[in-house]
Design an enzyme around this catalytic site. Structure first.
Site, PDB file in Angstrom:
ATOM      1  N   THR A 122       0.823  -1.207   0.000  1.00 28.88           N
ATOM      2  CA  THR A 122       0.000   0.000   0.000  1.00 28.88           C
ATOM      3  C   THR A 122       0.863   1.265   0.000  1.00 28.88           C
ATOM      4  O   THR A 122       1.834   1.372   0.735  1.00 28.88           O
ATOM      5  CB  THR A 122      -0.920   0.023   1.231  1.00 28.88           C
ATOM      6  OG1 THR A 122      -1.723  -1.144   1.219  1.00 28.88           O
ATOM      7  CG2 THR A 122      -1.809   1.260   1.219  1.00 28.88           C
ATOM      8  N   ARG A 150     -11.766 -10.305  -3.385  1.00 31.36           N
ATOM      9  CA  ARG A 150     -11.594  -9.557  -2.136  1.00 31.36           C
ATOM     10  C   ARG A 150     -11.344  -8.074  -2.410  1.00 31.36           C
ATOM     11  O   ARG A 150     -10.593  -7.705  -3.296  1.00 31.36           O
ATOM     12  CB  ARG A 150     -10.419 -10.144  -1.349  1.00 31.36           C
ATOM     13  CG  ARG A 150     -10.106  -9.429  -0.033  1.00 31.36           C
ATOM     14  CD  ARG A 150      -8.928  -8.495  -0.149  1.00 31.36           C
ATOM     15  NE  ARG A 150      -8.498  -7.991   1.148  1.00 31.36           N
ATOM     16  CZ  ARG A 150      -7.544  -7.075   1.326  1.00 31.36           C
ATOM     17  NH1 ARG A 150      -6.935  -6.564   0.272  1.00 31.36           N
ATOM     18  NH2 ARG A 150      -7.212  -6.663   2.525  1.00 31.36           N
ATOM     19  N   VAL A 151     -11.999  -7.229  -1.656  1.00 35.09           N
ATOM     20  CA  VAL A 151     -11.762  -5.782  -1.687  1.00 35.09           C
ATOM     21  C   VAL A 151     -11.307  -5.362  -0.301  1.00 35.09           C
ATOM     22  O   VAL A 151     -11.979  -5.644   0.693  1.00 35.09           O
ATOM     23  CB  VAL A 151     -13.035  -5.004  -2.087  1.00 35.09           C
ATOM     24  CG1 VAL A 151     -12.799  -3.500  -1.953  1.00 35.09           C
ATOM     25  CG2 VAL A 151     -13.441  -5.357  -3.511  1.00 35.09           C
ATOM     26  N   GLY A 152     -10.165  -4.729  -0.226  1.00 31.43           N
ATOM     27  CA  GLY A 152      -9.646  -4.265   1.056  1.00 31.43           C
ATOM     28  C   GLY A 152     -10.055  -2.839   1.348  1.00 31.43           C
ATOM     29  O   GLY A 152     -11.041  -2.322   0.811  1.00 31.43           O
ATOM     30  N   ASP A 153      -9.271  -2.181   2.169  1.00 30.08           N
ATOM     31  CA  ASP A 153      -9.639  -0.835   2.598  1.00 30.08           C
ATOM     32  C   ASP A 153      -9.193   0.243   1.624  1.00 30.08           C
ATOM     33  O   ASP A 153      -9.604   1.394   1.759  1.00 30.08           O
ATOM     34  CB  ASP A 153      -9.075  -0.553   3.995  1.00 30.08           C
ATOM     35  CG  ASP A 153      -7.552  -0.464   4.008  1.00 30.08           C
ATOM     36  OD1 ASP A 153      -6.910  -1.155   3.188  1.00 30.08           O
ATOM     37  OD2 ASP A 153      -7.006   0.270   4.846  1.00 30.08           O
ATOM     38  N   THR A 173      -2.364   2.309   6.213  1.00 27.65           N
ATOM     39  CA  THR A 173      -1.886   1.077   5.608  1.00 27.65           C
ATOM     40  C   THR A 173      -1.898  -0.024   6.662  1.00 27.65           C
ATOM     41  O   THR A 173      -1.908   0.261   7.855  1.00 27.65           O
ATOM     42  CB  THR A 173      -0.467   1.250   5.039  1.00 27.65           C
ATOM     43  OG1 THR A 173      -0.054   0.041   4.394  1.00 27.65           O
ATOM     44  CG2 THR A 173       0.535   1.583   6.136  1.00 27.65           C
ATOM     45  N   GLY A 174      -1.900  -1.278   6.196  1.00 24.63           N
ATOM     46  CA  GLY A 174      -1.888  -2.384   7.150  1.00 24.63           C
ATOM     47  C   GLY A 174      -2.933  -3.420   6.806  1.00 24.63           C
ATOM     48  O   GLY A 174      -3.257  -3.647   5.636  1.00 24.63           O
ATOM     49  N   ASP A 175      -3.473  -4.054   7.817  1.00 22.21           N
ATOM     50  CA  ASP A 175      -4.478  -5.110   7.672  1.00 22.21           C
ATOM     51  C   ASP A 175      -5.814  -4.476   7.321  1.00 22.21           C
ATOM     52  O   ASP A 175      -6.636  -4.182   8.179  1.00 22.21           O
ATOM     53  CB  ASP A 175      -4.572  -5.913   8.972  1.00 22.21           C
ATOM     54  CG  ASP A 175      -5.568  -7.062   8.884  1.00 22.21           C
ATOM     55  OD1 ASP A 175      -6.206  -7.223   7.829  1.00 22.21           O
ATOM     56  OD2 ASP A 175      -5.716  -7.792   9.880  1.00 22.21           O
TER      57      ASP A 175
END
Length: 257
Positions: A122, A150-153, A173-175
């Site tokens: 990211t 999958r869609v992340g943040d 950024t991150g999980d």
């Protein structure tokens, strides 16, 4: 409050440019999947193109040879194979003890987060121009070994990035699967609106997530409308860089968990 985003977009290299095109040439906020790719190409971005590299293909091949481990699935069978997968309903059984009116849930598989400093990419950025306008952007390939679709943040407004000219901006950024449940960048900006300094707002947003998910890994960077900035992180040592017109090069700041 002008926003554009794309998610699960394939065959187009420049995700952040595609997001900008959504903002500039549509009344939508978020486009996803094949429709996002078609829109980006119709607006002039190169594509469709093969985005695989020799390195990524080898990584995928090695993962397949390792029975598709690790992955992001849980409570499925087979547990250590490439599928096809089915729900492991026995892991979801709920037992009710009517004599005590208590409820117990059968053992549900716990899998620690797979997101860390070495398996996602990211990039988040905030910019303040001479007129005081604030822009933010986030771009990512997502999490390695993610489930298709999958869609992340990254494209979620208020999660990976947020800005308001009256207050400031934030990048994260991150999980992402965990962080998007808390909209940390929206929280950061609103906390600064209520009077918190960037450092306080960043730490507060991260602590809200850590209290619920002590294994998560993530970071946020906050900047107010005057250019004051700070970062906060959890689960790793995080670095971010800053540059203004008076600097010849960026300055790197290290944030400890």
């Amino acid at each position: 409050m002008e926003v554009g985003a794309v998610a699960a977009m394939r065959y187009v290299k420049d995700g952040i440019r595609a997001a900008h095109l959504v903002m500039k040439y549509s009344q939508h906020t978020l486009l996803a999947g094949e429709g996002a790719s078609a829109f980006a190409i119709s607006m002039g971005l190169p594509g469709p193109m093969n985005l695989s590299s020799p390195e990524s293909v080898k990584k995928w091949s090695d993962w397949k040879e390792n029975q598709c481990q690790p992955n992001f699935r849980k409570n499925v069978v087979p547990a250590n194979d490439c599928g096809p997968y089915k729900p492991n309903n026995s892991a979801m059984n709920v037992f009710v003890d009517k004599s005590t009116e208590s409820c117990e849930m059968g053992a549900i598989e716990y899998k620690p987060p797979l997101v860390g400093p070495h398996n996602h990419d990211t990039i988040s950025m905030a910019v303040i121009d001479r007129m005081g306008h604030i822009a933010v952007g986030t771009s990512t390939n997502g999490a390695t070994y993610k489930i298709p679709g999958r869609v992340g943040d990254g494209p979620i407004v208020g999660s990976s990035a947020y800005a308001d000219d009256e207050v400031g901006g934030c990048g994260a950024t991150g999980d992402g699967d965990t962080m998007m449940r808390f909209l940390p960048c929206y929280q950061v900006v609103e906390s600064m609106r209520q009077g918190m300094k960037p450092e306080e707002a960043a730490k507060d947003a991260i602590s809200r997530i850590a209290r619920k998910f002590p294994d998560f890994v993530g970071a946020v960077v906050a900047v107010d409308k005057n250019g004051s900035h700070a970062g906060a992180c959890y689960g790793w040592t995080f670095q971010y860089s800053v540059q203004n017109p008076d600097m010849n090069d960026v300055q790197v700041f290290t944030v400890l968990p």
